[in-house]
Design a protein around this motif. Structure first.
Motif, mmCIF file in Angstrom:
data_model
loop_
_atom_site.group_PDB
_atom_site.id
_atom_site.type_symbol
_atom_site.label_atom_id
_atom_site.label_comp_id
_atom_site.label_asym_id
_atom_site.label_seq_id
_atom_site.Cartn_x
_atom_site.Cartn_y
_atom_site.Cartn_z
ATOM 1 N N HIS A 259 0.532 -1.438 0.173
ATOM 2 C CA HIS A 259 -0.015 0.114 -0.063
ATOM 3 C C HIS A 259 1.009 1.335 -0.078
ATOM 4 C CE1 HIS A 259 -3.074 2.943 1.121
ATOM 5 N NE2 HIS A 259 -3.869 1.894 0.830
ATOM 6 N N ARG A 260 0.681 2.112 -0.362
ATOM 7 C CA ARG A 260 1.413 2.977 -1.027
ATOM 8 C C ARG A 260 1.773 4.172 0.240
ATOM 9 N NH1 ARG A 260 -2.583 7.344 -4.707
ATOM 10 N NH2 ARG A 260 -4.398 7.801 -2.971
ATOM 11 N N ASP A 261 0.644 4.379 1.097
ATOM 12 C CA ASP A 261 1.121 5.089 2.390
ATOM 13 C C ASP A 261 1.326 4.012 3.306
ATOM 14 O OD1 ASP A 261 -0.658 6.273 1.115
ATOM 15 O OD2 ASP A 261 -2.659 5.988 2.810
ATOM 16 N N ASP A 262 1.801 2.921 3.776
ATOM 17 C CA ASP A 262 3.028 1.963 4.234
ATOM 18 C C ASP A 262 4.494 2.124 3.117
ATOM 19 O OD1 ASP A 262 0.327 1.421 5.414
ATOM 20 O OD2 ASP A 262 -0.332 -0.319 5.077
ATOM 21 N N LEU A 263 3.735 2.417 2.147
ATOM 22 C CA LEU A 263 5.502 2.474 1.511
ATOM 23 C C LEU A 263 7.222 3.230 2.386
ATOM 24 C CD1 LEU A 263 7.427 0.490 -1.046
ATOM 25 C CD2 LEU A 263 6.339 2.506 -2.279
ATOM 26 N N PRO A 264 6.147 3.362 2.696
ATOM 27 C CA PRO A 264 7.835 4.583 3.627
ATOM 28 C C PRO A 264 8.395 4.036 4.380
ATOM 29 C CG PRO A 264 6.362 6.210 2.378
ATOM 30 C CD PRO A 264 5.426 4.971 2.516
ATOM 31 N N GLY A 265 7.405 4.143 5.406
ATOM 32 C CA GLY A 265 7.540 3.022 6.620
ATOM 33 C C GLY A 265 8.997 2.226 6.204
ATOM 34 N N LEU A 266 8.506 1.051 5.473
ATOM 35 C CA LEU A 266 8.787 -0.327 4.480
ATOM 36 C C LEU A 266 10.290 0.384 4.097
ATOM 37 C CD1 LEU A 266 8.327 -3.337 4.864
ATOM 38 C CD2 LEU A 266 7.690 -2.695 2.155
ATOM 39 N N ARG A 267 10.076 1.227 3.354
ATOM 40 C CA ARG A 267 11.637 1.510 3.261
ATOM 41 C C ARG A 267 12.618 1.685 4.555
ATOM 42 N NH1 ARG A 267 12.055 1.871 -2.409
ATOM 43 N NH2 ARG A 267 9.718 2.025 -3.582
ATOM 44 N N LYS A 268 12.108 2.924 5.118
ATOM 45 C CA LYS A 268 13.371 2.914 6.158
ATOM 46 C C LYS A 268 13.477 1.983 6.726
ATOM 47 C CE LYS A 268 12.701 6.196 10.316
ATOM 48 N NZ LYS A 268 11.857 7.387 11.110
ATOM 49 N N ALA A 269 12.405 0.951 7.660
ATOM 50 C CA ALA A 269 12.943 -0.444 7.485
ATOM 51 C C ALA A 269 13.875 -1.051 7.180
ATOM 52 C CB ALA A 269 11.326 -1.057 8.730
ATOM 53 N N ALA A 270 13.754 -0.996 5.888
ATOM 54 C CA ALA A 270 14.383 -2.111 5.121
ATOM 55 C C ALA A 270 15.510 -0.962 5.244
ATOM 56 C CB ALA A 270 13.913 -1.942 4.046
ATOM 57 N N ASN A 271 16.104 -0.009 4.632
ATOM 58 C CA ASN A 271 17.722 0.968 5.209
ATOM 59 C C ASN A 271 17.667 0.579 6.158
ATOM 60 O OD1 ASN A 271 16.449 1.893 2.020
ATOM 61 N ND2 ASN A 271 16.027 3.471 2.648
ATOM 62 N N ALA A 272 17.275 0.697 7.294
ATOM 63 C CA ALA A 272 17.934 0.208 8.233
ATOM 64 C C ALA A 272 18.614 -0.919 8.171
ATOM 65 C CB ALA A 272 16.787 0.688 9.803
ATOM 66 N N VAL A 273 17.911 -1.976 7.897
ATOM 67 C CA VAL A 273 18.990 -3.572 7.960
ATOM 68 C C VAL A 273 19.925 -3.039 7.154
ATOM 69 C CG1 VAL A 273 18.677 -5.954 7.645
ATOM 70 C CG2 VAL A 273 16.375 -4.171 8.029
ATOM 71 N N LEU A 274 19.738 -2.569 5.964
ATOM 72 C CA LEU A 274 20.942 -2.375 5.083
ATOM 73 C C LEU A 274 22.220 -1.623 4.945
ATOM 74 C CD1 LEU A 274 20.884 -3.388 2.402
ATOM 75 C CD2 LEU A 274 20.477 -0.771 1.400
ATOM 76 N N GLN A 275 22.193 -0.939 6.015
ATOM 77 C CA GLN A 275 22.698 -0.120 6.556
ATOM 78 C C GLN A 275 23.559 -0.225 8.145
ATOM 79 O OE1 GLN A 275 21.487 4.069 6.534
ATOM 80 N NE2 GLN A 275 20.519 4.195 4.480
ATOM 81 N N SER A 276 22.839 -1.578 8.478
ATOM 82 C CA SER A 276 23.215 -1.911 9.972
ATOM 83 C C SER A 276 24.861 -3.196 9.755
ATOM 84 C CB SER A 276 22.368 -2.379 10.495
ATOM 85 O OG SER A 276 22.317 -3.754 11.445
ATOM 86 N N ASP A 277 25.425 -3.013 10.229
ATOM 87 C CA ASP A 277 26.687 -3.991 10.331
ATOM 88 C C ASP A 277 26.131 -5.541 10.901
ATOM 89 O OD1 ASP A 277 28.509 -1.704 9.090
ATOM 90 O OD2 ASP A 277 29.311 -0.643 11.210
ATOM 91 N N SER A 278 25.198 -5.101 12.098
ATOM 92 C CA SER A 278 25.047 -6.306 12.809
ATOM 93 C C SER A 278 23.810 -7.179 11.642
ATOM 94 C CB SER A 278 24.732 -5.920 13.904
ATOM 95 O OG SER A 278 24.090 -5.073 13.845
ATOM 96 N N ARG A 279 23.225 -8.265 12.917
ATOM 97 C CA ARG A 279 22.242 -8.865 12.232
ATOM 98 C C ARG A 279 20.843 -8.170 13.049
ATOM 99 N NH1 ARG A 279 21.866 -13.205 8.923
ATOM 100 N NH2 ARG A 279 23.247 -14.574 9.010
ATOM 101 N N ASP A 280 21.069 -7.128 12.663
ATOM 102 C CA ASP A 280 19.884 -5.717 12.740
ATOM 103 C C ASP A 280 18.456 -6.842 11.952
ATOM 104 O OD1 ASP A 280 18.507 -3.702 13.525
ATOM 105 O OD2 ASP A 280 19.145 -2.629 12.771
ATOM 106 N N ARG A 281 17.628 -7.211 13.001
ATOM 107 C CA ARG A 281 15.958 -7.027 12.438
ATOM 108 C C ARG A 281 15.003 -6.319 12.873
ATOM 109 N NH1 ARG A 281 14.302 -12.716 14.783
ATOM 110 N NH2 ARG A 281 16.007 -13.508 13.727
ATOM 111 N N ARG A 282 14.333 -5.812 12.168
ATOM 112 C CA ARG A 282 12.889 -4.858 12.058
ATOM 113 C C ARG A 282 11.694 -5.273 11.475
ATOM 114 N NH1 ARG A 282 15.344 0.257 12.577
ATOM 115 N NH2 ARG A 282 17.140 0.051 13.444
#
Length: 321
Positions: A259-282
């Motif tokens: 859903h377009r209204d949920d996409l920004p939050g999902l991208r933010k969570a994915a980017n947080a994991v992408l930029q993490s150096d550890s086994r991050d989980r969101r």
């Protein structure tokens, strides 16, 4: 069969139903003259995109027939046969050439279905869903995702599972691929051929232990996908795919999966994991498109994955009503 995926030359990958480990075509024949003539015929067939016959020594001819992609725009392989001009045709495995766009993660359906003439576009995840990579799954997915692999030809064995649409039986296949850059896109060129019945495994093959454990610990309403976190493209379903979600291109009808209204939050969570150096989980709740064309709330868990720098494991589970 001769592979034509590499820019380094032509390589024999199969002869009389026997796998050959990419033998240069000029080294496959006993005489240099025959090898050079076979190479000429193969290149001529690739350029013309149609069969070519050239004379050889001792009253023989070399016949080269290109294996073309769906659009018949390029040959990914060549059938090469040396015989007397009047010799009857011999049997050979089914072979297919295919092309995937790894930037948009789209593919043409017929790469596994030689009788399909519709040219339906699938996502790469749909194409891989019918292919069991077995113990080679990790290496194969790493090759698809890693930019550093571009230009290197990769071969693996796999099983094409029973397709309920065509009712074909499982087939053992060899698959060869290469990734190249075309302007701003990463494009995968592939060649596959069936392994004949004498080479098919008759006994049931046990799945890898890690796969068995993962499936045993999966809840019935839980689904896992390897996802490219930088653009949220689904690459591969680890285990079964959800039947009630419109993740297939044909089911979306141009609608977005998230859903377009949920996409920004999902991208933010994915980017947080992408930029993490550890086994991050969101964890995040998002609305996903169902096959009834309505959005339903799901709990998404994103975890980093050691395939490459930009992939993660996404777990999807329907939220409680």
């Amino acid at each position: 069969m001769v592979e034509a995926l590499s820019e380094d030359g032509l390589f024999v990958v199969s002869a009389d139903y026997v796998w050959k480990n990419r033998v240069p075509i000029t080294q496959f024949f006993r005489s240099d003259q025959d090898g050079d003539k076979a190479r000429q015929a193969a290149y001529a067939a690739i350029e013309a995109r149609e069969p070519v016959t050239l004379p050889m020594t001792r009253g023989r001819v070399v016949l080269a027939e290109p294996i073309l992609d769906r659009e018949k725009s390029a040959a990914h392989g060549v059938w090469v046969r040396v015989a007397r001009p009047t010799a009857p045709a011999t049997s050979r495995p089914q072979a297919r050439a295919f092309r995937w766009d790894l930037t948009t993660m789209t593919a043409l359906r017929p790469m596994w279905h030689p009788g399909d003439e519709h040219g339906e576009t699938w996502s790469v995840a749909e194409a891989l869903q019918v292919v069991d990579l077995g113990a080679h799954a990790s290496d194969s997915l790493s090759y698809l995702m890693a930019d550093g692999a571009d230009g290197a030809v990769y071969w693996t064995e796999a099983t094409v599972r029973h397709d309920p649409e065509t009712h074909t039986s499982d087939r053992e296949v060899m698959i060869g691929v290469v990734v190249r850059r075309e302007q701003q896109r990463r494009v995968l060129l592939g060649l596959s051929f069936d392994r004949p019945p004498p080479h098919r495994r008759e006994t049931h093959q046990r799945p890898p232990l890690a796969d068995s454990i993962a499936e045993a610990t999966r809840a019935a309403d839980e689904f896992r996908a390897v996802v490219r976190l930088d653009d949220l493209q689904i690459v591969y379903w680890f285990g079964p795919a959800p039947d009630n979600l419109a993740w297939r291109l044909s089911e979306r009808r141009n609608a977005a999966l998230v859903h377009r209204d949920d996409l920004p939050g999902l991208r933010k969570a994915a980017n947080a994991v992408l930029q993490s150096d550890s086994r991050d989980r969101r964890h995040i709740d998002v609305r996903l498109l169902t096959t009834t064309h309505s959005y339903r709330q799901h709990r998404i868990t994103i975890t980093s994955l050691d395939l490459d720098r930009k992939t993660g494991l996404v777990t999807i589970r329907a939220a409680s009503a």
